[in-house]
Design a protein around this motif. Structure first.
Motif, PDB file in Angstrom:
ATOM      1  N   MET A 169       0.848  -1.203   0.000  1.00  0.00           N
ATOM      2  CA  MET A 169       0.000   0.000   0.000  1.00  0.00           C
ATOM      3  C   MET A 169       0.881   1.251   0.000  1.00  0.00           C
ATOM      4  O   MET A 169       1.985   1.238   0.495  1.00  0.00           O
ATOM      5  N   ASN A 170       0.373   2.336  -0.548  1.00  0.00           N
ATOM      6  CA  ASN A 170       1.222   3.520  -0.615  1.00  0.00           C
ATOM      7  C   ASN A 170       1.182   4.317   0.693  1.00  0.00           C
ATOM      8  O   ASN A 170       0.410   4.026   1.590  1.00  0.00           O
ATOM      9  N   ASP A 171       2.037   5.342   0.782  1.00  0.00           N
ATOM     10  CA  ASP A 171       2.186   6.089   2.027  1.00  0.00           C
ATOM     11  C   ASP A 171       0.901   6.771   2.481  1.00  0.00           C
ATOM     12  O   ASP A 171       0.582   6.794   3.664  1.00  0.00           O
ATOM     13  N   ALA A 172       0.168   7.351   1.514  1.00  0.00           N
ATOM     14  CA  ALA A 172      -1.056   8.080   1.881  1.00  0.00           C
ATOM     15  C   ALA A 172      -2.034   7.130   2.569  1.00  0.00           C
ATOM     16  O   ALA A 172      -2.623   7.474   3.598  1.00  0.00           O
ATOM     17  N   LEU A 173      -2.180   5.901   2.043  1.00  0.00           N
ATOM     18  CA  LEU A 173      -3.096   4.940   2.670  1.00  0.00           C
ATOM     19  C   LEU A 173      -2.590   4.529   4.042  1.00  0.00           C
ATOM     20  O   LEU A 173      -3.374   4.339   4.974  1.00  0.00           O
ATOM     21  N   ASP A 174      -1.268   4.391   4.197  1.00  0.00           N
ATOM     22  CA  ASP A 174      -0.716   4.045   5.511  1.00  0.00           C
ATOM     23  C   ASP A 174      -1.025   5.148   6.532  1.00  0.00           C
ATOM     24  O   ASP A 174      -1.376   4.866   7.676  1.00  0.00           O
ATOM     25  N   ASP A 175      -0.908   6.398   6.098  1.00  0.00           N
ATOM     26  CA  ASP A 175      -1.202   7.517   7.013  1.00  0.00           C
ATOM     27  C   ASP A 175      -2.677   7.519   7.412  1.00  0.00           C
ATOM     28  O   ASP A 175      -3.023   7.765   8.559  1.00  0.00           O
ATOM     29  N   VAL A 176      -3.554   7.234   6.443  1.00  0.00           N
ATOM     30  CA  VAL A 176      -4.988   7.191   6.744  1.00  0.00           C
ATOM     31  C   VAL A 176      -5.267   6.034   7.708  1.00  0.00           C
ATOM     32  O   VAL A 176      -5.983   6.184   8.704  1.00  0.00           O
ATOM     33  N   ARG A 177      -4.624   4.871   7.442  1.00  0.00           N
ATOM     34  CA  ARG A 177      -4.831   3.721   8.322  1.00  0.00           C
ATOM     35  C   ARG A 177      -4.381   4.054   9.748  1.00  0.00           C
ATOM     36  O   ARG A 177      -5.017   3.667  10.726  1.00  0.00           O
ATOM     37  N   ASP A 178      -3.286   4.801   9.867  1.00  0.00           N
ATOM     38  CA  ASP A 178      -2.803   5.220  11.189  1.00  0.00           C
ATOM     39  C   ASP A 178      -3.842   6.072  11.920  1.00  0.00           C
ATOM     40  O   ASP A 178      -4.039   5.926  13.118  1.00  0.00           O
ATOM     41  N   HIS A 179      -4.486   6.969  11.168  1.00  0.00           N
ATOM     42  CA  HIS A 179      -5.489   7.842  11.789  1.00  0.00           C
ATOM     43  C   HIS A 179      -6.622   7.021  12.401  1.00  0.00           C
ATOM     44  O   HIS A 179      -7.190   7.394  13.424  1.00  0.00           O
ATOM     45  N   TYR A 180      -6.997   5.901  11.736  1.00  0.00           N
ATOM     46  CA  TYR A 180      -8.114   5.066  12.210  1.00  0.00           C
ATOM     47  C   TYR A 180      -7.598   3.798  12.898  1.00  0.00           C
ATOM     48  O   TYR A 180      -8.250   2.763  12.870  1.00  0.00           O
ATOM     49  N   ARG A 181      -6.407   3.875  13.518  1.00  0.00           N
ATOM     50  CA  ARG A 181      -5.802   2.666  14.069  1.00  0.00           C
ATOM     51  C   ARG A 181      -6.601   2.091  15.242  1.00  0.00           C
ATOM     52  O   ARG A 181      -6.771   0.886  15.367  1.00  0.00           O
ATOM     53  N   ALA A 182      -7.107   2.945  16.116  1.00  0.00           N
ATOM     54  CA  ALA A 182      -8.058   2.536  17.165  1.00  0.00           C
ATOM     55  C   ALA A 182      -7.642   1.263  17.906  1.00  0.00           C
ATOM     56  O   ALA A 182      -8.388   0.279  17.950  1.00  0.00           O
ATOM     57  N   THR A 183      -6.460   1.290  18.497  1.00  0.00           N
ATOM     58  CA  THR A 183      -5.961   0.122  19.232  1.00  0.00           C
ATOM     59  C   THR A 183      -6.932  -0.282  20.355  1.00  0.00           C
ATOM     60  O   THR A 183      -7.418   0.577  21.089  1.00  0.00           O
ATOM     61  N   GLY A 184      -7.211  -1.564  20.456  1.00  0.00           N
ATOM     62  CA  GLY A 184      -8.075  -2.062  21.545  1.00  0.00           C
ATOM     63  C   GLY A 184      -9.539  -1.686  21.394  1.00  0.00           C
ATOM     64  O   GLY A 184     -10.303  -1.717  22.361  1.00  0.00           O
ATOM     65  N   LEU A 185      -9.959  -1.362  20.164  1.00  0.00           N
ATOM     66  CA  LEU A 185     -11.319  -0.844  19.965  1.00  0.00           C
ATOM     67  C   LEU A 185     -12.413  -1.816  20.418  1.00  0.00           C
ATOM     68  O   LEU A 185     -13.341  -1.426  21.129  1.00  0.00           O
ATOM     69  N   THR A 186     -12.309  -3.085  20.012  1.00  0.00           N
ATOM     70  CA  THR A 186     -13.394  -4.014  20.351  1.00  0.00           C
ATOM     71  C   THR A 186     -13.531  -4.152  21.871  1.00  0.00           C
ATOM     72  O   THR A 186     -14.646  -4.171  22.408  1.00  0.00           O
ATOM     73  N   GLU A 187     -12.399  -4.177  22.576  1.00  0.00           N
ATOM     74  CA  GLU A 187     -12.462  -4.276  24.053  1.00  0.00           C
ATOM     75  C   GLU A 187     -13.127  -3.020  24.631  1.00  0.00           C
ATOM     76  O   GLU A 187     -13.942  -3.111  25.565  1.00  0.00           O
ATOM     77  N   ARG A 188     -12.787  -1.854  24.089  1.00  0.00           N
ATOM     78  CA  ARG A 188     -13.409  -0.609  24.589  1.00  0.00           C
ATOM     79  C   ARG A 188     -14.917  -0.628  24.338  1.00  0.00           C
ATOM     80  O   ARG A 188     -15.705  -0.206  25.179  1.00  0.00           O
ATOM     81  N   LEU A 189     -15.312  -1.118  23.157  1.00  0.00           N
ATOM     82  CA  LEU A 189     -16.748  -1.177  22.847  1.00  0.00           C
ATOM     83  C   LEU A 189     -17.458  -2.128  23.803  1.00  0.00           C
ATOM     84  O   LEU A 189     -18.520  -1.806  24.330  1.00  0.00           O
ATOM     85  N   LYS A 190     -16.827  -3.308  24.034  1.00  0.00           N
ATOM     86  CA  LYS A 190     -17.437  -4.280  24.954  1.00  0.00           C
ATOM     87  C   LYS A 190     -17.735  -3.617  26.288  1.00  0.00           C
ATOM     88  O   LYS A 190     -18.816  -3.756  26.836  1.00  0.00           O
ATOM     89  N   SER A 191     -16.753  -2.879  26.800  1.00  0.00           N
ATOM     90  CA  SER A 191     -16.994  -2.321  28.134  1.00  0.00           C
ATOM     91  C   SER A 191     -17.979  -1.147  28.060  1.00  0.00           C
ATOM     92  O   SER A 191     -18.846  -1.018  28.925  1.00  0.00           O
ATOM     93  N   ALA A 192     -17.952  -0.340  26.988  1.00  0.00           N
ATOM     94  CA  ALA A 192     -18.918   0.770  26.884  1.00  0.00           C
ATOM     95  C   ALA A 192     -20.349   0.251  26.750  1.00  0.00           C
ATOM     96  O   ALA A 192     -21.294   0.874  27.241  1.00  0.00           O
ATOM     97  N   LEU A 193     -20.509  -0.908  26.112  1.00  0.00           N
ATOM     98  CA  LEU A 193     -21.856  -1.417  25.835  1.00  0.00           C
ATOM     99  C   LEU A 193     -22.489  -2.119  27.038  1.00  0.00           C
ATOM    100  O   LEU A 193     -23.656  -2.522  26.973  1.00  0.00           O
ATOM    101  N   THR A 194     -21.745  -2.231  28.135  1.00  0.00           N
ATOM    102  CA  THR A 194     -22.352  -2.850  29.332  1.00  0.00           C
ATOM    103  C   THR A 194     -23.527  -1.995  29.827  1.00  0.00           C
ATOM    104  O   THR A 194     -24.387  -2.500  30.532  1.00  0.00           O
ATOM    105  N   VAL A 195     -23.590  -0.711  29.439  1.00  0.00           N
ATOM    106  CA  VAL A 195     -24.743   0.118  29.843  1.00  0.00           C
ATOM    107  C   VAL A 195     -26.056  -0.444  29.297  1.00  0.00           C
ATOM    108  O   VAL A 195     -27.127  -0.157  29.832  1.00  0.00           O
TER     109      VAL A 195
END
Ligand SMILES: C[S@@+](CC[C@H](N)C(=O)[O-])C[C@H]1O[C@@H](n2cnc3c(N)ncnc32)[C@H](O)[C@@H]1O
Length: 283
Positions: free
Chosen positions: A1-27
């Motif tokens: 992939m080219n650099d521009a796509l890598d930079d965009v992917r970095d912006h949406y990297r969202a490390t640990g997202l599914t775990e954060r969602l799991k805990s937010a959705l306990t409400v």
């Protein structure tokens, strides 16, 4: 992939997202209890005017139960789940960000829609499907991350059946340099805005005919003004997905619209370009 796509992917990297969602959705209750797509609406519609914008675009595009729909840049999957739940159609989402794709699959499992809605990590510039595959393609708040617009719209045209619908809802340039950070970019490095006219020209050049075109800037400004007046957003919200800076990103987008720097375009196109095979058959 080219650099521009890598930079965009970095912006949406969202490390640990599914775990954060799991805990937010306990409400909403324990993990084994099903959720509705509507319950997720405050955190899974990653674009201006949220669920209302997706509903309106779907109506403009004329989505029906028998359609197979591709959502390009599907984020955490809110629009795909909404389309499937509302119209009964099958939806496939593709997104550059693997954490977003994982989160989209998790949320879809929680709403019990995994048979009807699926997701895959892929680039909009190399859509991993055959020619003439889909009846409709959605693209909401994605194009502003993509420099190669001609390639993007040609890829969308390629995977759409002849006569298929392409529905887009995007931020457009409107005569001023935006204040950053904004929801899709911390700096201009990952922001590739075109004006509404230039967007239309690029899409039509790829083989589409305009069916509907709406300047949604005033409606979006009113939505931002109402959000500001109504205080802190309901929880959980997109801050779970994008982190604590999200409030600043949204404030800047509202300010850019109010100052006339940016606009919002909603439009639906028909795939007007005969594919090579069809062209020969039609002779
Ligand atoms: C602002 S979010 C919008 C998500 C979704 N369309 C929605 O409205 O909820 C932009 C999304 O586009 C994705 N994206 C950006 N560039 C992409 C590309 N070249 N190919 C595939 N996805 C891309 C990002 O990873 C992100 O999920």
């Amino acid at each position: 992939m080219n650099d521009a796509l890598d930079d965009v992917r970095d912006h949406y990297r969202a490390t640990g997202l599914t775990e954060r969602l799991k805990s937010a959705l306990t409400v909403f209750g324990p993990e084994n209890e099903p959720l509705t797509p509507q319950q997720l609406g405050t955190l899974d519609q990653f674009h201006t005017r949220g669920l209302a914008a997706t509903a309106e675009l779907a109506r403009l595009a004329g989505i029906t139960a028998d359609m197979s729909v591709l959502d390009v840049g599907s984020g955490v999957g809110g629009p795909a789940r909404f389309l499937a739940a509302t119209y009964g159609c099958r939806v496939t989402g593709i997104d550059l960000s693997e954490p977003f794709v994982d989160a989209a699959r998790y949320l879809t499992q929680r709403t019990g829609q995994s048979e009807q809605v699926s997701f895959r990590a892929a680039s909009a510039l190399e859509i991993p499907f055959a020619d003439d595959h889909f009846d409709a393609v959605f693209l909401q708040h994605v194009a502003m991350n993509i420099a190669e617009r001609t390639r993007l719209y040609r890829e969308i045209q390629r995977v759409l059946k002849p006569g298929g619908r392409f529905a887009t809802f995007d931020v457009v340039a409107n005569g001023g340099e935006p204040h950053y950070p904004v929801p899709w970019a911390r700096t201009p490095t990952t922001s590739f805005l075109l004006t509404a006219d230039a967007t239309h020209a690029a899409i039509e050049q790829a083989g589409f005919r305009t069916l509907v075109s709406q300047d949604d800037t005033e409606t979006a400004k009113a939505w931002f003004a109402q959000m500001r007046a109504s205080g802190p957003p309901p929880s959980p919200n997109l801050g779970v997905v994008m982190g604590p800076d999200f409030a600043q990103f949204t404030t800047n987008l509202g300010r850019n619209l109010l100052e006339g720097r940016l606009g919002i375009l909603a439009a639906v196109f028909e795939n007007d370009s005969p594919k090579a095979g069809n062209h020969l058959e039609n002779r």
